[in-house]
Design a protein around this motif. Structure first.
Motif, PDB file in Angstrom:
ATOM      1  N   THR A  42       0.147  -6.956  16.081  1.00 30.79           N
ATOM      2  CA  THR A  42       1.446  -7.127  16.744  1.00 30.79           C
ATOM      3  C   THR A  42       2.344  -5.908  16.580  1.00 30.79           C
ATOM      4  N   MET A  43       1.804  -4.866  15.936  1.00 30.09           N
ATOM      5  CA  MET A  43       2.542  -3.634  15.670  1.00 30.09           C
ATOM      6  C   MET A  43       3.843  -3.915  14.921  1.00 30.09           C
ATOM      7  N   ASN A  44       3.756  -4.811  13.950  1.00 32.28           N
ATOM      8  CA  ASN A  44       4.890  -5.155  13.096  1.00 32.28           C
ATOM      9  C   ASN A  44       4.920  -4.165  11.931  1.00 32.28           C
ATOM     10  N   TRP A  45       5.385  -2.965  12.198  1.00 31.57           N
ATOM     11  CA  TRP A  45       5.329  -1.888  11.216  1.00 31.57           C
ATOM     12  C   TRP A  45       6.343  -2.082  10.101  1.00 31.57           C
ATOM     13  N   GLU A  46       7.297  -2.966  10.287  1.00 30.50           N
ATOM     14  CA  GLU A  46       8.275  -3.236   9.223  1.00 30.50           C
ATOM     15  C   GLU A  46       7.642  -4.047   8.085  1.00 30.50           C
ATOM     16  N   ASP A  47       6.845  -5.061   8.423  1.00 30.22           N
ATOM     17  CA  ASP A  47       6.229  -5.905   7.402  1.00 30.22           C
ATOM     18  C   ASP A  47       4.892  -5.353   6.903  1.00 30.22           C
ATOM     19  N   TYR A  48       4.243  -4.554   7.702  1.00 32.18           N
ATOM     20  CA  TYR A  48       2.910  -4.030   7.370  1.00 32.18           C
ATOM     21  C   TYR A  48       2.822  -3.440   5.960  1.00 32.18           C
ATOM     22  N   PRO A  49       3.741  -2.557   5.556  1.00 27.97           N
ATOM     23  CA  PRO A  49       3.589  -1.916   4.234  1.00 27.97           C
ATOM     24  C   PRO A  49       3.860  -2.843   3.049  1.00 27.97           C
ATOM     25  N   LYS A  50       4.418  -4.019   3.276  1.00 24.49           N
ATOM     26  CA  LYS A  50       4.748  -4.929   2.180  1.00 24.49           C
ATOM     27  C   LYS A  50       3.515  -5.413   1.426  1.00 24.49           C
ATOM     28  N   HIS A  51       2.357  -5.287   2.020  1.00 25.19           N
ATOM     29  CA  HIS A  51       1.120  -5.784   1.420  1.00 25.19           C
ATOM     30  C   HIS A  51       0.412  -4.723   0.580  1.00 25.19           C
ATOM     31  N   TYR A  52       0.967  -3.522   0.549  1.00 23.64           N
ATOM     32  CA  TYR A  52       0.354  -2.385  -0.127  1.00 23.64           C
ATOM     33  C   TYR A  52       1.163  -1.989  -1.364  1.00 23.64           C
ATOM     34  N   ALA A  53       0.474  -1.490  -2.384  1.00 27.65           N
ATOM     35  CA  ALA A  53       1.152  -0.897  -3.536  1.00 27.65           C
ATOM     36  C   ALA A  53       1.827   0.399  -3.076  1.00 27.65           C
ATOM     37  N   ASP A  54       2.866   0.793  -3.781  1.00 25.92           N
ATOM     38  CA  ASP A  54       3.588   2.021  -3.413  1.00 25.92           C
ATOM     39  C   ASP A  54       2.702   3.258  -3.423  1.00 25.92           C
ATOM     40  N   THR A  55       1.678   3.255  -4.253  1.00 23.04           N
ATOM     41  CA  THR A  55       0.797   4.418  -4.384  1.00 23.04           C
ATOM     42  C   THR A  55      -0.509   4.262  -3.589  1.00 23.04           C
ATOM     43  N   ALA A  56      -0.584   3.269  -2.720  1.00 26.39           N
ATOM     44  CA  ALA A  56      -1.826   2.984  -1.982  1.00 26.39           C
ATOM     45  C   ALA A  56      -2.242   4.180  -1.133  1.00 26.39           C
ATOM     46  N   LYS A  57      -3.544   4.337  -1.008  1.00 27.90           N
ATOM     47  CA  LYS A  57      -4.132   5.377  -0.167  1.00 27.90           C
ATOM     48  C   LYS A  57      -4.970   4.720   0.913  1.00 27.90           C
ATOM     49  N   VAL A  58      -4.898   5.282   2.127  1.00 28.96           N
ATOM     50  CA  VAL A  58      -5.637   4.777   3.280  1.00 28.96           C
ATOM     51  C   VAL A  58      -6.611   5.868   3.716  1.00 28.96           C
ATOM     52  N   LEU A  59      -7.878   5.490   3.806  1.00 32.66           N
ATOM     53  CA  LEU A  59      -8.931   6.450   4.145  1.00 32.66           C
ATOM     54  C   LEU A  59      -9.677   5.949   5.375  1.00 32.66           C
ATOM     55  N   ASN A  60      -9.119   6.189   6.531  1.00 26.87           N
ATOM     56  CA  ASN A  60      -9.758   5.773   7.781  1.00 26.87           C
ATOM     57  C   ASN A  60     -10.614   6.914   8.308  1.00 26.87           C
ATOM     58  N   ASN A  61     -11.928   6.733   8.175  1.00 30.63           N
ATOM     59  CA  ASN A  61     -12.896   7.730   8.625  1.00 30.63           C
ATOM     60  C   ASN A  61     -12.683   9.098   7.985  1.00 30.63           C
ATOM     61  N   VAL A  62     -12.172   9.116   6.760  1.00 26.39           N
ATOM     62  CA  VAL A  62     -11.970  10.390   6.058  1.00 26.39           C
ATOM     63  C   VAL A  62     -12.419  10.256   4.605  1.00 26.39           C
ATOM     64  N   THR A  63     -12.539  11.401   3.945  1.00 31.96           N
ATOM     65  CA  THR A  63     -12.876  11.437   2.535  1.00 31.96           C
ATOM     66  C   THR A  63     -11.605  11.375   1.693  1.00 31.96           C
ATOM     67  N   GLY A 142     -11.473   2.529   6.162  1.00 26.00           N
ATOM     68  CA  GLY A 142     -11.772   2.037   7.505  1.00 26.00           C
ATOM     69  C   GLY A 142     -12.878   2.873   8.124  1.00 26.00           C
ATOM     70  N   TYR A 143     -13.815   2.175   8.774  1.00 24.30           N
ATOM     71  CA  TYR A 143     -14.961   2.859   9.373  1.00 24.30           C
ATOM     72  C   TYR A 143     -15.183   2.377  10.795  1.00 24.30           C
ATOM     73  N   TRP A 144     -15.259   3.319  11.727  1.00 25.23           N
ATOM     74  CA  TRP A 144     -15.578   3.007  13.112  1.00 25.23           C
ATOM     75  C   TRP A 144     -16.021   4.289  13.808  1.00 25.23           C
ATOM     76  N   ASP A 145     -16.631   4.120  14.960  1.00 24.95           N
ATOM     77  CA  ASP A 145     -17.119   5.260  15.743  1.00 24.95           C
ATOM     78  C   ASP A 145     -16.226   5.407  16.967  1.00 24.95           C
ATOM     79  N   ASN A 146     -15.368   6.410  16.960  1.00 25.88           N
ATOM     80  CA  ASN A 146     -14.486   6.647  18.097  1.00 25.88           C
ATOM     81  C   ASN A 146     -14.918   7.856  18.921  1.00 25.88           C
ATOM     82  N   SER A 147     -16.199   8.199  18.842  1.00 24.47           N
ATOM     83  CA  SER A 147     -16.690   9.398  19.522  1.00 24.47           C
ATOM     84  C   SER A 147     -16.554   9.300  21.043  1.00 24.47           C
TER      85      SER A 147
END
Length: 169
Positions: A42-63, A142-147
């Motif tokens: 729903t692109m609710n970007w206001e509530d989205y980060p509430k589920h993450y720790a302040d120091t969380a890291k997101v690795l979508n298709n990256v090292t 996160g892992y997906w093929d967007n080629s």
């Protein structure tokens, strides 16, 4: 003798009840991740980060060296929303506790995005896995093929063949 048998059965029952759940499809962590995915859908970007720790890291298709903060991941999703409209379907969730005692929620879904500029629809299966500590996500992969999308975006549109009308004008 009866007392010994009953005591033995009670001990077996007690030990069986104390076993830690190592795999489940129902947990508070899964409920949290369902909220994460609903906020994404729903692109609710206001509530989205509430589920993450302040120091969380997101690795979508990256090292690890290219990990993003949650704010950077949201920024990328907002840029994606300028190019695409999307829905996510076929949700599947599971939670596992590793031998090291780490809690991970695995998610599988099907992202269906329509490129706004061309109307082309892309269907991309994807997998996310999120590590939880104290009810918060501390790391997400996160892992997906967007080629196909990348190829389409990098290819140059074909130049129309000149018609007699355009040649004479």
């Amino acid at each position: 003798m009866k007392k010994i048998i009953l005591l033995g059965l009670a001990a077996v029952f007690f030990i069986a009840c104390k076993q830690e759940v190592r795999y489940t499809q129902n947990s508070p962590e899964i409920d949290t991740y369902k909220k994460v995915m609903e906020d994404y859908k729903t692109m609710n970007w206001e509530d989205y980060p509430k589920h993450y720790a302040d120091t969380a890291k997101v690795l979508n298709n990256v090292t690890k060296d290219k990990a993003k903060t949650v704010a950077q991941a949201i920024e990328q999703s907002q840029k994606d929303a300028e190019l695409f409209t999307w829905v996510v379907e076929d949700d599947e969730y599971e939670m596992v506790v590793t031998d090291k005692g780490e809690t991970w929620v695995n998610y599988w879904g099907l992202w269906k995005g329509t490129m706004k500029s061309t109307g082309k629809v892309y269907q991309i299966p994807f997998h996310n896995t999120a590590r939880f500590i104290d009810g918060k996500i501390v790391r997400e992969y996160g892992y997906w093929d967007n080629s196909e999308i990348v190829t389409d975006m990098l290819s140059k549109p074909e130049t129309p063949t000149p018609t007699e009308e355009t040649v004479t004008n």
